[in-house]
Design a protein around this motif. Structure first.
Motif: not given
Length: 258
Positions: A13-30
């Motif tokens: 769990t310590s190596q799991l990445k956490a996306l920023s709000h901006e990164q989430n929004m870009e992925l939702f657009k994709k």
């Protein structure tokens, strides 16, 4: 970065990445454009959100592996139903869904069902609060939310409460080293008034003999139906002080009507 003390079999769990709000929004657009891989990235990039919620269940000797899987189902539902036009962060929208999925699993499908309209109100309130905080740097009051959204103050509180996890009414929520305030002290008394006219007369006489402030607190609590928190804000005193005033007043009234 926060450290999560939830152990999940087969996952560091310590190596799991956490996306920023901006990164989430870009992925939702994709994702909206048809890129299915974006959905996997959204799931994997927000697993720490599930872990943060599981921390609240860690002390109950539950199977964290099972709860993690259930929480991920809630996350997937949040991603499937999320719309960029909500103007919400995925975490703001997703937490109630993830938590709801976990609670539904723990209660074996016996959870209280909240209507869709109440949930819609709750998300509208959350969206407004988030926007308001971004502009003003503080949370809006219930009155400000009511004026902006055209909702009754009671409906606002009811909608927000519908997203919270149930607690025991005997749960201690505050202590100043002396008096302890329990959850039951925060619940407005909505019980039907007594039909015993003699008791009502005795109560009325007793109320006239106690301090004006004490009488007003009792009237607000048990007639108007306000919570201790609401009274504290109105009188500009602490909740603990309201609790002490209420208890002292009740003790005096009991002696007077005996």
């Amino acid at each position: 970065m926060s450290k999560y003390k939830v152990d999940i079999t087969g996952i560091n769990t310590s190596q799991l990445k956490a996306l920023s709000h901006e990164q989430n929004m870009e992925l939702f657009k994709k994702l909206k454009a048809g890129n299915e891989e974006a959905k996997n990235e959204l799931i994997n990039g927000n697993l720490k959100l599930v872990l943060s919620i599981l921390k609240g269940f860690n002390k109950h000797n539950l199977n964290m592996d099972d709860l993690f899987q259930v929480g991920v189902i809630g996350l997937i539902k949040a991603i499937d139903n999320f719309d960029i036009s909500y103007n919400l962060k995925l975490s703001t929208y997703g937490v109630p869904l993830i938590l709801g999925e976990i609670k539904k699993y723990l209660r074996d499908n016996t959870s209280i069902r909240v209507s869709r309209s109440i949930k819609d109100n709750a998300y509208q309130i959350l969206r407004f609060k988030e926007d308001y905080i971004n502009v003003h740097g503080r949370e809006p009051s219930i009155t400000e939310i009511s004026c902006a959204l055209g909702m009754k103050e009671y409906d606002i509180g009811y909608a927000l409460e519908s997203l919270r996890e149930p607690m025991s009414i005997f749960e201690p929520i505050y202590s100043d080293g002396g008096d302890t305030i329990y959850l039951e002290d925060q619940i407005a008394d909505k019980k039907e008034q007594s039909k015993d006219h003699d008791m009502l007369i005795s109560m009325h006489r007793a109320l006239q003999k106690i301090d004006v402030r004490e009488r007003n607190v009792l009237m607000d609590r048990f007639v108007v139906g306000k919570t201790q928190s609401e009274i504290a804000r109105m009188l500009n005193i602490s909740q603990a002080q309201v609790s002490r005033i209420e208890k002292n007043a009740m003790a005096k009234v009991r002696k007077l009507i005996k």
